[in-house]
Design a protein around this motif. Structure first.
Motif, PDB file in Angstrom:
ATOM      1  N   UNK A  91      -1.729  10.296   1.373  1.00 38.19           N
ATOM      2  CA  UNK A  91      -0.971   9.420   0.471  1.00 38.19           C
ATOM      3  C   UNK A  91      -0.347   8.278   1.246  1.00 38.19           C
ATOM      4  N   UNK A  92       0.256   8.631   2.361  1.00 39.02           N
ATOM      5  CA  UNK A  92       0.939   7.639   3.176  1.00 39.02           C
ATOM      6  C   UNK A  92      -0.062   6.641   3.730  1.00 39.02           C
ATOM      7  N   UNK A  93      -1.221   7.148   4.168  1.00 37.13           N
ATOM      8  CA  UNK A  93      -2.249   6.274   4.746  1.00 37.13           C
ATOM      9  C   UNK A  93      -2.737   5.273   3.703  1.00 37.13           C
ATOM     10  N   UNK A  94      -2.983   5.783   2.477  1.00 40.39           N
ATOM     11  CA  UNK A  94      -3.414   4.900   1.389  1.00 40.39           C
ATOM     12  C   UNK A  94      -2.391   3.807   1.145  1.00 40.39           C
ATOM     13  N   UNK A 111      -0.540  -1.670   1.374  1.00 40.07           N
ATOM     14  CA  UNK A 111       0.533  -2.591   1.724  1.00 40.07           C
ATOM     15  C   UNK A 111       0.051  -3.669   2.676  1.00 40.07           C
ATOM     16  N   UNK A 112      -0.727  -3.277   3.687  1.00 42.36           N
ATOM     17  CA  UNK A 112      -1.140  -4.265   4.691  1.00 42.36           C
ATOM     18  C   UNK A 112      -2.094  -5.283   4.072  1.00 42.36           C
ATOM     19  N   UNK A 167      -0.638   6.989   9.667  1.00 45.48           N
ATOM     20  CA  UNK A 167      -0.979   8.044   8.722  1.00 45.48           C
ATOM     21  C   UNK A 167      -2.360   8.623   8.926  1.00 45.48           C
ATOM     22  N   UNK A 168      -3.000   8.360  10.072  1.00 47.91           N
ATOM     23  CA  UNK A 168      -4.316   8.972  10.302  1.00 47.91           C
ATOM     24  C   UNK A 168      -4.103  10.423  10.664  1.00 47.91           C
ATOM     25  N   UNK A 169      -5.040  11.273  10.249  1.00 46.72           N
ATOM     26  CA  UNK A 169      -4.895  12.701  10.522  1.00 46.72           C
ATOM     27  C   UNK A 169      -5.134  12.972  12.000  1.00 46.72           C
TER      28      UNK A 169
END
Lengths: 187, 577
Positions: B405-408, B413-414, B563-565
């Motif tokens: 979710x955070x990565x998305x 945003x960017x 936010x990458x795993x």
């Protein structure tokens, strides 16, 4: 032939240099560092135990006192075995090599031997460490480049004698290295 | 150069005879290997030297004479010894002499060729032949292969002495009880060193190795069969640490019991280290097993497991309730907060129900898994690590949801931030280019950007909390893996050898000047300088499983921020998920 002279190190402590000339091709130089002073030992022990007693009055746990005694003993043994060097010896044998021995206060000896084929020269180097100090070092040959130097090995690292002592040792070493150079120059 | 004569300490009390050894002209040193006693026939001495030359490719010769006499008995032997110099001509010819009563040494070297001069400066260096023969220098000098033709040893400096003694083993095979043509004195002349246990082990090792090698090849063939290559099983296999550890142990055992003889001493040390490590592992594992199975400890563990899982779930529930309220005084977006919180709570509820479903079977599972400890302590620790991973699977799931979710959000945003400034990411050129947008594109973009920006704190907080929990679990697993690595890679046999037989692992040599009298030659004692423990571990450490984290701290922080795993352990040859 044995000879003893007293010098001082860079901090002002007294050093004793013992020279032994076994033969024209073998000489030994032995520098004795100042021993562990009772005053500093008592001071450290008292500080540690006073701190432990202070903690004990705060926590009322007698384990702190036994731990303090344990730590002091272990610390002293560790210091004598791994840190405090009593004597440093330089043995130079023509056409064999140069050997440096450090004897610790607990009796442990650590030796390094450098073969004569690897030794390029013995020189006195200058270093700037809050003031200018001099140290004797052995330059090792580079196997790849004939005129290069691969490593600088300092000698008498914990005794740290002053220039007058170093000059004596340097002169004797150069006499023996001169034989070596003469022998390697002639076929 | 000063002439150096390396003399074995065992020959210092031998009777008079001839000195046999090797002359190294580059260093002007004579390495004496043995003393040949009278009476002898010169032809047989020369034959013996030729035999040793063939066996070890080392050029031996008669170097001089050795005289161990009482004071005053020199007149008879003097001309006889000089006559020997004519039979075995060697440049320079050494004449060593020792007086029986006073123990004083004298040494003379003469050169026949050129200006006939007597060399005064001879240095005697005593060495312990047995220690020099058995020791290995580190780093090993680059020597030509023993089998490669007739190349004589070209080692530098003192390594030449070690090499000479090692290659002349054929000379030391006979002792004084053998009825050979020539009578020698060397370190084994009082009796060849041998041990019954060592001989029996050597005889037994052949068939035992063959049997075990067959067994191991059967096991590895079975594990490589097609059934295990199918998708779900191979995926599970690659994720479990136990399988990695078992595979590693199988490889090591195959190395130890291979029927090929170890050529280099380093390979022999590796085999010995692996064997000792496996034995210690199994011994510790059996000790653990006996401790677990005594006094019904497995039952106690099983009974304690479900309440612990419940407790952890309760703590997580409190945490989620706290996040759904006003955590640390921060104001969250109510709607998103409630959605995420309820989603995670439901997931937790499902997990706890499954754990309760399994609870009657846990004792049996633990009992059977505990049996795996008999394969070794490392296997038991890997099993523990896998059990922790399985029990905290819900934390891993929460982390993955939060991270995705955070990565998305960060990606969105960017790219919308670039739109806000009037720029675009050019995929072809892999750079940021300016771009003119339409008005409605800009409007929608700015709207979405604002929405995402104001929802960022909520998502970021959930991500932060679950990442911290995941890192905690990863740290626990990491500690266990570190312990397993330590047991796997510590070279115990080499450390034991360094403790009990320090002369076997040599870092170099050291010299001691013996008592010196004026007019006598200088005498030195050469001793082996053993390798320090740190260098022993560094030189002989065994390769570990290979599951080390491949990130540096910088790349780890970068991955966490975007936010990458993060996958802390990647096995060798894994596909990137």
């Amino acid at each position: 032939m044995e000879d003893e002279q007293s010098f001082s190190d860079i901090c002002g402590g007294r050093l004793a240099l013992q020279r032994r000339y076994y033969s024209p091709s073998c000489r030994e130089f032995c520098l004795s560092c100042p021993r562990l002073s009772l005053r500093s030992l008592t001071a450290v022990t008292c500080t540690v135990w006073l701190a432990a007693y202070g903690l004990f009055t705060l926590c009322e746990n007698s384990m702190i006192l036994s731990a303090a005694i344990f730590i002091t003993l272990l610390g002293l043994l560790g210091y004598l075995h791994f840190v405090k060097i009593d004597q440093e010896t330089l043995l130079i044998i023509d056409s064999l090599g140069i050997q440096m021995t450090s004897s610790y206060a607990s009796g442990k000896e650590s030796t390094t031997f450098i073969e004569m084929g690897k030794v390029k020269d013995v020189v006195i180097n200058e270093a700037i460490y809050m003031k200018v100090i001099y140290y004797l070092c052995i330059l090792l040959k580079d196997p790849v480049e004939p005129h290069g130097i691969s490593q600088v090995v300092p000698v008498f690292q914990s005794a740290k004698p002053r220039l007058d002592c170093l000059i004596e040792v340097y002169r004797s070493c150069q006499e023996i290295l001169a034989h070596q150079k003469a022998a390697s120059a002639s076929p | 150069m000063v002439l150096k004569a390396f003399f074995p300490t065992c020959c210092a009390s031998a009777d008079s005879g001839l000195l046999v050894g090797r002359w190294v002209p580059e260093q002007s040193s004579a390495v004496v290997l043995a003393v040949v006693h009278f009476p002898f026939i010169p032809i047989q001495v020369k034959e013996l030297l030729a035999q040793v030359h063939q066996a070890g490719h080392v050029g031996l010769a008669v170097l001089g004479t050795w005289c161990h006499r009482r004071q005053g008995a020199e007149e008879r032997l003097g001309p006889f010894l000089e006559g020997l110099g004519a039979i075995f001509s060697h440049e320079p010819w050494l004449q060593l002499c020792r007086e029986r009563t006073s123990g004083l040494w004298s040494c003379k070297a003469t050169c026949q060729q050129g200006p006939a001069r007597v060399k005064d400066q001879v240095m005697l260096v005593f060495y312990d032949q047995r220690q020099v023969l058995l020791s290995q220098l580190h780093p090993p000098a680059a020597l030509p292969d023993r089998q490669a033709g007739d190349a004589a040893a070209s080692a530098e400096g003192l390594a030449a002495v070690f090499d000479t003694v090692a290659r002349s083993e054929a000379l030391f095979r006979s002792d004084r009880f053998d009825e050979g043509p020539v009578r020698l004195s060397h370190w084994q002349s009082e009796g060849v060193e041998a041990s019954i246990l060592a001989e029996l082990a050597k005889r037994a090792s052949g068939p035992v190795c063959r049997l075990l090698a067959c067994l191991l090849s059967l096991i590895s063939a079975a594990s490589a069969c097609r059934v295990f290559k199918l998708r779900p099983l191979s995926f599970i296999w690659s994720k479990l640490a136990v399988c990695g550890q078992l595979g590693h142990r199988l490889e090591q055992l195959e190395l130890v019991f291979s029927t090929q003889k170890a050529e280099k001493p380093a390979q022999l040390m590796r085999k010995a280290n692996v064997l000792v490590s496996v034995l210690l592992d199994v011994a510790l594992g059996l000790a653990l097993l006996s401790w677990l199975h005594g006094k019904d400890r497995i039952g106690q563990l099983a009974e304690a497991l479900v309440p612990v899982a419940d407790h952890v779930a309760e703590a997580l529930r409190h945490l989620l309730q706290w996040l759904m309220g006003a955590p640390a005084g921060l104001k969250m977006n109510r709607a998103l907060d409630q959605v995420l919180g309820r989603f995670f709570l439901y997931h937790l509820h499902l997990w706890i129900s499954y754990v309760h479903l399994l609870s009657p079977f846990i004792e049996h599972i633990l009992w059977h898994v505990g049996l795996s400890a008999c394969l070794g302590l490392t296997v038991a620790l890997s099993t523990l690590s896998d059990i922790i991973a399985l029990l905290t699977f819900h934390i891993y799931c929460f982390y993955v949801y939060g991270a995705r979710l955070y990565c998305l959000k960060i990606c969105g945003l960017s790219s919308l931030w670039r739109l806000f400034r009037g720029k675009k990411w050019n995929v072809l050129r892999q750079r940021v280019d300016s771009c003119s947008y339409d008005l409605d594109q800009l409007f929608i973009g700015t709207l979405l950007f604002t929405v995402l920006l104001f929802l960022l704190p909520t998502t970021a907080l959930y991500y932060l909390v679950f990442t911290l929990l995941r890192l905690l679990v990863v740290a626990m697993q990491g500690l266990i893996h570190l312990l397993v690595d330590l047991v796997n890679s510590l070279p115990l046999y080499s450390l034991g050898l360094r403790l009990c037989r320090p002369y076997r692992l040599a870092a170099g040599v050291k010299f001691r000047v013996l008592e010196h009298e004026a007019g006598r030659p200088l005498r030195l004692l050469m001793q082996i300088n053993p390798l320090p423990y740190g260098r022993v571990v560094h030189a002989y450490r065994l390769p570990s499983c290979g599951c080390h984290p491949t990130h540096s701290w910088g790349s780890l922080c970068r991955k966490l921020f975007f936010g990458e795993l993060i996958y802390p352990w990647r096995q060798r040859g894994d596909k990137q998920d």
